[in-house]
Structure formats: structure tokens, C-alpha cells
Design a protein around this motif. Sequence first.
Motif, PDB file in Angstrom:
ATOM      1  N   UNK A 299      38.929 -26.653  14.501  1.00  0.00           N
ATOM      2  CA  UNK A 299      38.000 -24.967  14.475  1.00  0.00           C
ATOM      3  C   UNK A 299      36.997 -25.958  13.563  1.00  0.00           C
ATOM      4  N   UNK A 300      36.677 -26.271  13.369  1.00  0.00           N
ATOM      5  CA  UNK A 300      34.989 -27.125  12.674  1.00  0.00           C
ATOM      6  C   UNK A 300      34.757 -28.419  13.304  1.00  0.00           C
ATOM      7  N   UNK A 301      33.406 -28.165  14.179  1.00  0.00           N
ATOM      8  CA  UNK A 301      32.512 -29.356  14.288  1.00  0.00           C
ATOM      9  C   UNK A 301      31.100 -29.760  13.795  1.00  0.00           C
ATOM     10  N   UNK A 302      31.063 -31.299  13.930  1.00  0.00           N
ATOM     11  CA  UNK A 302      30.263 -31.416  13.709  1.00  0.00           C
ATOM     12  C   UNK A 302      29.680 -32.458  14.692  1.00  0.00           C
ATOM     13  N   UNK A 303      27.921 -33.031  14.693  1.00  0.00           N
ATOM     14  CA  UNK A 303      26.788 -33.439  16.235  1.00  0.00           C
ATOM     15  C   UNK A 303      27.612 -34.663  15.543  1.00  0.00           C
ATOM     16  N   UNK A 304      27.736 -35.751  15.993  1.00  0.00           N
ATOM     17  CA  UNK A 304      28.471 -36.894  15.929  1.00  0.00           C
ATOM     18  C   UNK A 304      26.573 -36.784  15.852  1.00  0.00           C
ATOM     19  N   UNK A 305      25.878 -37.212  16.267  1.00  0.00           N
ATOM     20  CA  UNK A 305      24.530 -37.276  16.655  1.00  0.00           C
ATOM     21  C   UNK A 305      22.834 -36.802  16.463  1.00  0.00           C
ATOM     22  N   UNK A 306      23.448 -35.447  17.517  1.00  0.00           N
ATOM     23  CA  UNK A 306      22.852 -34.588  18.840  1.00  0.00           C
ATOM     24  C   UNK A 306      21.777 -33.973  17.453  1.00  0.00           C
ATOM     25  N   UNK A 307      22.447 -33.438  15.882  1.00  0.00           N
ATOM     26  CA  UNK A 307      21.487 -32.790  15.250  1.00  0.00           C
ATOM     27  C   UNK A 307      20.274 -33.439  14.387  1.00  0.00           C
ATOM     28  N   UNK A 308      20.549 -35.015  14.361  1.00  0.00           N
ATOM     29  CA  UNK A 308      19.631 -35.126  13.630  1.00  0.00           C
ATOM     30  C   UNK A 308      18.423 -35.315  14.154  1.00  0.00           C
ATOM     31  N   UNK A 309      16.965 -36.318  12.958  1.00  0.00           N
ATOM     32  CA  UNK A 309      15.530 -36.190  13.565  1.00  0.00           C
ATOM     33  C   UNK A 309      15.400 -36.844  14.907  1.00  0.00           C
ATOM     34  N   UNK A 310      15.786 -37.986  15.131  1.00  0.00           N
ATOM     35  CA  UNK A 310      15.077 -38.719  16.434  1.00  0.00           C
ATOM     36  C   UNK A 310      16.102 -38.095  16.949  1.00  0.00           C
ATOM     37  N   UNK A 311      16.733 -37.369  17.396  1.00  0.00           N
ATOM     38  CA  UNK A 311      17.313 -37.103  18.892  1.00  0.00           C
ATOM     39  C   UNK A 311      16.875 -35.309  19.162  1.00  0.00           C
ATOM     40  N   UNK A 312      16.307 -35.254  18.129  1.00  0.00           N
ATOM     41  CA  UNK A 312      15.248 -33.464  18.149  1.00  0.00           C
ATOM     42  C   UNK A 312      14.119 -33.103  18.356  1.00  0.00           C
ATOM     43  N   UNK A 313      13.632 -34.925  17.953  1.00  0.00           N
ATOM     44  CA  UNK A 313      12.330 -34.374  17.453  1.00  0.00           C
ATOM     45  C   UNK A 313      12.010 -36.384  18.297  1.00  0.00           C
ATOM     46  N   UNK A 314      12.139 -37.178  18.887  1.00  0.00           N
ATOM     47  CA  UNK A 314      11.478 -37.831  19.577  1.00  0.00           C
ATOM     48  C   UNK A 314      10.091 -38.208  19.521  1.00  0.00           C
ATOM     49  N   UNK A 315       9.555 -37.189  19.953  1.00  0.00           N
ATOM     50  CA  UNK A 315       7.746 -37.393  20.436  1.00  0.00           C
ATOM     51  C   UNK A 315       7.473 -35.665  19.024  1.00  0.00           C
ATOM     52  N   UNK A 316       6.582 -36.350  18.860  1.00  0.00           N
ATOM     53  CA  UNK A 316       5.985 -35.704  17.642  1.00  0.00           C
ATOM     54  C   UNK A 316       5.773 -33.824  18.086  1.00  0.00           C
ATOM     55  N   UNK A 317       6.335 -33.239  17.698  1.00  0.00           N
ATOM     56  CA  UNK A 317       6.405 -31.741  17.826  1.00  0.00           C
ATOM     57  C   UNK A 317       6.308 -31.203  18.740  1.00  0.00           C
ATOM     58  N   UNK A 318       7.393 -31.559  20.223  1.00  0.00           N
ATOM     59  CA  UNK A 318       8.271 -31.763  21.573  1.00  0.00           C
ATOM     60  C   UNK A 318       9.576 -32.000  20.796  1.00  0.00           C
ATOM     61  N   UNK A 319      10.658 -30.577  20.555  1.00  0.00           N
ATOM     62  CA  UNK A 319      11.821 -30.069  19.608  1.00  0.00           C
ATOM     63  C   UNK A 319      12.737 -30.157  20.986  1.00  0.00           C
TER      64      UNK A 319
ATOM     65  N   UNK B 151      35.083 -22.062  16.649  1.00  0.00           N
ATOM     66  CA  UNK B 151      35.198 -22.928  15.674  1.00  0.00           C
ATOM     67  C   UNK B 151      33.273 -22.532  14.758  1.00  0.00           C
ATOM     68  N   UNK B 152      33.581 -22.860  13.713  1.00  0.00           N
ATOM     69  CA  UNK B 152      32.961 -23.547  13.123  1.00  0.00           C
ATOM     70  C   UNK B 152      32.102 -24.548  13.015  1.00  0.00           C
ATOM     71  N   UNK B 153      31.020 -24.549  12.950  1.00  0.00           N
ATOM     72  CA  UNK B 153      29.576 -25.441  12.897  1.00  0.00           C
ATOM     73  C   UNK B 153      28.893 -26.022  11.842  1.00  0.00           C
ATOM     74  N   UNK B 154      29.363 -27.403  11.853  1.00  0.00           N
ATOM     75  CA  UNK B 154      29.087 -28.461  10.463  1.00  0.00           C
ATOM     76  C   UNK B 154      27.359 -28.781  10.849  1.00  0.00           C
ATOM     77  N   UNK B 155      26.144 -28.630  10.709  1.00  0.00           N
ATOM     78  CA  UNK B 155      24.829 -29.177  10.788  1.00  0.00           C
ATOM     79  C   UNK B 155      24.880 -30.964   9.898  1.00  0.00           C
TER      80      UNK B 155
END
Length: 352
Positions: A72-92, A109-113
Amino acid sequence: MRRASVAAVLLLVVACGHDRGPTSPTTNPPPVTEPDPLRAAAGAAGKLVGTAVQSSLLNDPRYGGVFARHFDFVTAEYEMKWDPIERTRGAEDFSGGDAIVAYAAARGMQVKGHALVWHQAVPSWVNGLPAADLRTELDRHIRSVASHYRGRVLAWDVVNEAIDDNGFGLRDSIFRQKLGDRYIADAFRSAREADPQALLFYNDYSGEGLGGKSDAIYELVRSLLAQGVPIDGVGLQMHVRAGAPPPESSVAANMRRLAALGLRVNISEMDVRVGDLGGATPANLERQRSVYRSLVGVCVAEPACHAVTFWGFTDAHTWITSTFGPDAPLLFDAQYAPKPAFFGVLDALARR
Ligand code: XIL
């Protein structure tokens, strides 16, 4: 649950006996009985039980089935880290994290960023920035991501792994080199402004029990609190080895001293390696079960510990094998069958 499954077996035996005469046990495979959900036991203990996931696996019925049933709780293993979010500067690109958040919301479920500031998974364009630009970009990143998920996450790991393993000073990351030690306090302040409701955590590894690293973590968060920095808790990652786990009493004492500062704690990334013991032999799986039971039990017994999160749940998908070599560190095997470790966790949550 148990009574229901006994009834089901009896029914099956009676039904088969009626239709086809007496049958031997070998012709009737045992009915598949599902273990009790972890989330029910955790809820009764007043805790959340979580796992890291990858969005690309959520539509796999076996992966999604076990995930939705037990957690009932979930964390993104990878996808909320800086690189996957903004591999190209300014394009999130929030698509990975958004898919996880939507899946979680649909299932209560609840989410942990995880994680706003970490020396790994930093986009390559960040590395060459002059100090003033790095300060601007890091602050913009924290505010943008925390605002994007505002109202949809219970908590954030704001700063991850900022303490060095040698000497336990602050890690010599680009953040510290270019921004100075204050980057940590600044990150918490920006995260609070961007999402005033989320609980804000400092998260680290190898500081679960008492010792040099956990002393440094304690000192860091104590000094942040003394400066009035908004911080709500400490995540103890708990990547441990079945042959050398931190002692239960030591983890309990460490949680207690953090709680005495007025902070929450959680177990944030637990896995228990057996690779260096020789792999998933029955004896090693039994040691693994007992480590899970004992250390999850510490959280269950500590009122300030609000959640236990495992770093994945099936041995089919674990960062351990790509980082340390063959292993079987999680609660379910690669075929999604519950291991002794699963029942150790269930027992701990049920205070057995
Ligand atoms: C790991 C993930 O499991 C990998 O898939 C990813 O490529 C790298 O990061 N401490 C942390 C986690 O805080 O974010 C790390 O996760 C494991 C160690």
C-alpha cells in the motif's frame, strides 16, 4: 484464510470423489493458496508496507498482481530521479513517475517520492555547469518536481546519500563542491515551499544501526533541526547481507534516538543478500527469513517508524544482481512464489 483453504480442499476432494471415484493425491495438484496480504497485516500494525517498482512492469499480470495484492506504499525505483525526468535540459518528462502515481492512486496506495537530490542519476548536462547555474538549476529541479507531484505523494526523499563512507563527513559530490554544505538545508527549504504537505526525509545506507555513519546522519539532521530547516524524518535504506545484518538492538537504539529528535523514521529500501553466502540454499533462505523478520520487527515495535519499503519484491527484478552479482534478495522468487523471507515479514507485521 486458512479455514477457507481447508474448506476448499475438502470441497475439491468431495467433488472429485463424486465425479470420478477415488483419486490419488498425485492426480489432484494441491490448490494454489494465496498467502495473506502484507498490507492487511501492516495496516493492523499501523504501518505502511511498500516496494520500489518500475512502471514498465506494472502491466505484467504477475508483477502487477503481487504488487497490488501486498503493498500500500510505492516508490519509483528510478523514474523520479533527476536524469530520467530531465535528460535534456529544460525538457521534463514525468511519464514514468506519473504512471506509477496513477496506478497507486487507483488502488489506494500512498506514494514516496525518490529522490530530489542525489549524486547519482544526475543528467550529464548538469556536470559542467558553473556554480551559479548549478544552484539555479538544482533549485528549479526541486521546485518543479515537488510541485508536479504536490498533493499526490505522502513523502519525499529530499536528499539521498549525502554522507561519505570514509570519515563520515559530507560526500564530495558536485553539489557540495560547487554549492557548499548549505545545499542540503536549501534543498529541504525549497521542497517544503513547493509541497508544504509532503513529509520530507533524509535517506541513506549503512547507517541503520549505531556506528560512525549513523552518528554522522544523526548529527546532520540534529543540526538541520537546530537551524529550523524543515525535515520530518530519516530513511534507513537497509540494504543488508543475511550473513552480517546490523544487530536488532542497535537498529532499535538508532531509531529511538532519531525519534527522540521528534523525527519519523522508515525502512526505505530493504533487501537481504544471500549471494555471498552461496545463494538461495534452504539454509540461506532461512537465515534471510530471520533477518527480515527481526529487522522489520524493529520498525513494527517503534512508534516513530511509519513504513517499511523493500527495494523491489521479486528476485526476477532486483538491482542487486546487476550491482553485486547473482543473488536472491527479495520476498518472492523469480517465479513470484513467496519465499521464507515473505513469511518472515508477514510474521513481523503480525507481531508473531
Ligand atoms: C538504484 C536502482 O535500483 C537502480 O535501478 C538504478 O539504476 C540506480 O539506483 N540507493 C538508492 C536507490 O537510494 O535509488 C538505488 O536504486 C539503490 C541504492
